[in-house]
Design a protein around this motif. Structure first.
Motif, mmCIF file in Angstrom:
data_model
loop_
_atom_site.group_PDB
_atom_site.id
_atom_site.type_symbol
_atom_site.label_atom_id
_atom_site.label_comp_id
_atom_site.label_asym_id
_atom_site.label_seq_id
_atom_site.Cartn_x
_atom_site.Cartn_y
_atom_site.Cartn_z
ATOM 1 N N ALA A 58 0.794 -1.345 -0.040
ATOM 2 C CA ALA A 58 -0.075 0.149 -0.081
ATOM 3 C C ALA A 58 0.883 1.032 0.123
ATOM 4 C CB ALA A 58 -0.905 -0.086 1.137
ATOM 5 N N ALA A 59 2.193 1.160 0.491
ATOM 6 C CA ALA A 59 2.892 2.382 0.425
ATOM 7 C C ALA A 59 4.123 1.658 -0.167
ATOM 8 C CB ALA A 59 3.291 2.878 1.643
ATOM 9 N N GLY A 60 4.446 1.690 -1.630
ATOM 10 C CA GLY A 60 5.613 1.528 -2.241
ATOM 11 C C GLY A 60 5.624 1.951 -3.815
ATOM 12 N N ALA A 61 6.540 1.833 -4.438
ATOM 13 C CA ALA A 61 6.667 2.217 -5.741
ATOM 14 C C ALA A 61 7.420 1.275 -6.583
ATOM 15 C CB ALA A 61 7.619 3.457 -5.647
ATOM 16 N N VAL A 62 7.250 1.224 -8.058
ATOM 17 C CA VAL A 62 7.944 0.354 -8.896
ATOM 18 C C VAL A 62 8.420 1.016 -10.081
ATOM 19 C CG1 VAL A 62 5.689 -0.122 -9.975
ATOM 20 C CG2 VAL A 62 7.726 -1.737 -10.072
ATOM 21 N N GLU A 63 9.551 0.857 -10.491
ATOM 22 C CA GLU A 63 9.916 1.411 -11.658
ATOM 23 C C GLU A 63 10.449 0.431 -12.729
ATOM 24 O OE1 GLU A 63 13.338 4.001 -10.980
ATOM 25 O OE2 GLU A 63 12.270 5.089 -9.466
ATOM 26 N N VAL A 64 10.052 0.644 -13.908
ATOM 27 C CA VAL A 64 10.551 -0.271 -15.193
ATOM 28 C C VAL A 64 11.173 0.435 -16.365
ATOM 29 C CG1 VAL A 64 9.340 -1.803 -16.928
ATOM 30 C CG2 VAL A 64 8.621 -1.597 -14.651
ATOM 31 N N SER A 65 12.274 -0.071 -16.709
ATOM 32 C CA SER A 65 13.004 0.742 -17.665
ATOM 33 C C SER A 65 13.010 -0.295 -18.823
ATOM 34 C CB SER A 65 14.455 0.798 -17.408
ATOM 35 O OG SER A 65 14.549 1.999 -15.999
ATOM 36 N N PHE A 66 13.082 0.506 -20.098
ATOM 37 C CA PHE A 66 13.166 -0.356 -21.245
ATOM 38 C C PHE A 66 13.641 0.465 -22.400
ATOM 39 C CE2 PHE A 66 9.147 1.580 -20.859
ATOM 40 C CZ PHE A 66 8.905 2.325 -22.070
ATOM 41 N N ARG A 129 7.595 5.004 -13.731
ATOM 42 C CA ARG A 129 7.455 5.135 -12.189
ATOM 43 C C ARG A 129 6.247 5.017 -11.711
ATOM 44 N NH1 ARG A 129 10.600 5.202 -7.357
ATOM 45 N NH2 ARG A 129 9.398 6.477 -5.734
ATOM 46 N N ALA A 130 5.901 4.254 -10.981
ATOM 47 C CA ALA A 130 4.416 4.187 -10.135
ATOM 48 C C ALA A 130 4.415 4.157 -8.735
ATOM 49 C CB ALA A 130 3.383 3.055 -10.765
ATOM 50 N N SER A 131 4.056 5.266 -8.012
ATOM 51 C CA SER A 131 4.239 5.361 -6.748
ATOM 52 C C SER A 131 2.947 5.621 -5.879
ATOM 53 C CB SER A 131 4.897 6.503 -6.447
ATOM 54 O OG SER A 131 5.062 6.828 -4.866
ATOM 55 N N ARG A 132 2.635 4.382 -5.091
ATOM 56 C CA ARG A 132 1.374 4.179 -4.497
ATOM 57 C C ARG A 132 1.484 4.813 -3.036
ATOM 58 N NH1 ARG A 132 -1.445 -1.630 -2.829
ATOM 59 N NH2 ARG A 132 -3.454 -0.619 -2.303
ATOM 60 N N SER A 133 0.445 5.525 -2.608
ATOM 61 C CA SER A 133 0.389 6.245 -1.276
ATOM 62 C C SER A 133 -0.928 6.744 -1.222
ATOM 63 C CB SER A 133 1.409 7.190 -1.318
ATOM 64 O OG SER A 133 1.282 8.001 0.120
ATOM 65 N N GLY A 134 -1.516 6.483 0.031
ATOM 66 C CA GLY A 134 -2.893 6.845 0.480
ATOM 67 C C GLY A 134 -3.954 6.368 -0.809
ATOM 68 N N ASP A 135 -4.767 7.036 -1.097
ATOM 69 C CA ASP A 135 -5.916 6.702 -2.203
ATOM 70 C C ASP A 135 -5.372 7.018 -3.731
ATOM 71 O OD1 ASP A 135 -6.089 9.483 -2.267
ATOM 72 O OD2 ASP A 135 -8.075 9.493 -2.066
ATOM 73 N N ALA A 136 -4.080 7.118 -3.806
ATOM 74 C CA ALA A 136 -3.493 7.384 -5.196
ATOM 75 C C ALA A 136 -2.445 6.511 -5.616
ATOM 76 C CB ALA A 136 -3.209 8.992 -5.200
ATOM 77 N N VAL A 137 -2.271 6.623 -7.091
ATOM 78 C CA VAL A 137 -1.004 5.969 -7.439
ATOM 79 C C VAL A 137 -0.647 7.256 -8.604
ATOM 80 C CG1 VAL A 137 -2.194 4.878 -9.469
ATOM 81 C CG2 VAL A 137 0.057 4.446 -8.895
ATOM 82 N N THR A 138 0.703 7.813 -8.278
ATOM 83 C CA THR A 138 1.237 8.719 -9.033
ATOM 84 C C THR A 138 2.367 8.373 -10.098
ATOM 85 O OG1 THR A 138 1.220 10.299 -7.202
ATOM 86 C CG2 THR A 138 2.787 10.911 -9.206
ATOM 87 N N VAL A 139 1.950 8.474 -11.304
ATOM 88 C CA VAL A 139 2.788 7.801 -12.527
ATOM 89 C C VAL A 139 3.553 9.056 -12.943
ATOM 90 C CG1 VAL A 139 2.808 6.803 -14.726
ATOM 91 C CG2 VAL A 139 1.192 6.095 -13.062
ATOM 92 N N ARG A 140 5.137 8.684 -13.029
ATOM 93 C CA ARG A 140 5.920 9.618 -13.659
ATOM 94 C C ARG A 140 6.891 8.933 -14.456
ATOM 95 N NH1 ARG A 140 5.734 11.319 -8.203
ATOM 96 N NH2 ARG A 140 5.473 13.729 -8.114
ATOM 97 N N ALA A 141 7.684 9.447 -15.625
ATOM 98 C CA ALA A 141 8.186 8.980 -16.549
ATOM 99 C C ALA A 141 9.584 9.645 -16.921
ATOM 100 C CB ALA A 141 7.572 8.640 -17.795
ATOM 101 N N ARG A 142 10.420 9.079 -17.481
ATOM 102 C CA ARG A 142 11.835 9.883 -17.693
ATOM 103 C C ARG A 142 12.418 9.303 -18.860
ATOM 104 N NH1 ARG A 142 16.099 9.436 -12.722
ATOM 105 N NH2 ARG A 142 16.461 7.433 -13.364
ATOM 106 N N VAL A 143 13.261 9.755 -19.678
ATOM 107 C CA VAL A 143 14.126 9.326 -20.504
ATOM 108 C C VAL A 143 15.510 9.461 -20.184
ATOM 109 C CG1 VAL A 143 14.313 11.319 -22.008
ATOM 110 C CG2 VAL A 143 14.770 9.069 -23.071
ATOM 111 N N ASP A 144 16.407 8.506 -20.216
ATOM 112 C CA ASP A 144 17.838 8.326 -19.774
ATOM 113 C C ASP A 144 17.807 8.805 -18.177
ATOM 114 O OD1 ASP A 144 18.588 7.240 -22.173
ATOM 115 O OD2 ASP A 144 18.868 9.213 -23.126
#
Length: 193
Positions: A58-66, A129-144
């Motif tokens: 419930a309080a965690g984040a995951v990152e995937v790169s490709f 990156r997806a960050s889960r906290s409270g009642d939300a998931v926040t999605v961010r992205a970047r290159v390099d």
């Protein structure tokens, strides 16, 4: 957790034709017609994405790169969060109308889709990156190694049991192989801004 660990311990929503580790990368080949979508605008339900998932607290984040080295219509890769067959989020880069687009599909019974063009990302390493906290998931992205940019903030029930990991789909063609270069679990973001 590494890509090799995820491949060993994770669970596929739909097993792909091929998933092999090559020089510390996970190469996943998608089946033609694979996709994730529910109802909105198109009127169909597709639940044949190739998502390799593990539990996300419930309080965690995951990152995937490709590597963004695919160019065909609707080719897509990134990360996938799943609560149920009717509640999930996919986020990453999808080719639409000839342009690489960073975006997210959020599904609570029906799907919606938001995108922004990122043609300058082609040929480079993308991290979502997806960050889960409270009642939300926040999605961010970047290159390099550029700074993360905000892609989406979406509702996610804080009590939901969620699995998360990498995904790819090839709705309109055969032969898409995505080169995943990294997978990691981290602490959730400290704030939205």
């Amino acid at each position: 957790m590494s890509l090799t660990d995820l491949l060993r311990d994770g669970t596929w929503t739909t097993p792909p034709p091929s998933a092999v580790v090559v020089d510390d990368e996970l190469h996943v080949t998608a089946a033609e017609g694979s996709d994730a979508w529910r109802h909105t605008s198109y009127g169909f339900v597709h639940d044949t994405e190739h998502a390799l998932l593990e539990p996300l607290p419930a309080a965690g984040a995951v990152e995937v790169s490709f590597r963004l080295d695919y160019t065909e219509q609707f080719d897509q890769a990134g990360l996938f969060l799943r609560v149920s067959p009717t509640e999930w989020v996919k986020a990453g880069v999808e080719v639409s109308d000839g342009v690489a687009q960073v975006g997210a599909v959020v599904t609570h019974g029906t799907s919606d889709w938001s995108v922004a063009p990122v043609p300058e990302w082609v040929g480079r390493q993308v991290t979502v990156r997806a960050s889960r906290s409270g009642d939300a998931v926040t999605v961010r992205a970047r290159v390099d190694d550029e700074p993360f940019r905000l892609v989406r903030v979406a509702h996610l029930d804080p009590g939901a049991t969620v699995t998360a990991g990498l995904f790819c789909c090839a709705p309109t063609r055969d032969g898409l192989t995505v080169r995943f270069t990294d997978y990691r679990r981290t602490e959730p973001d400290a704030g939205l801004h």
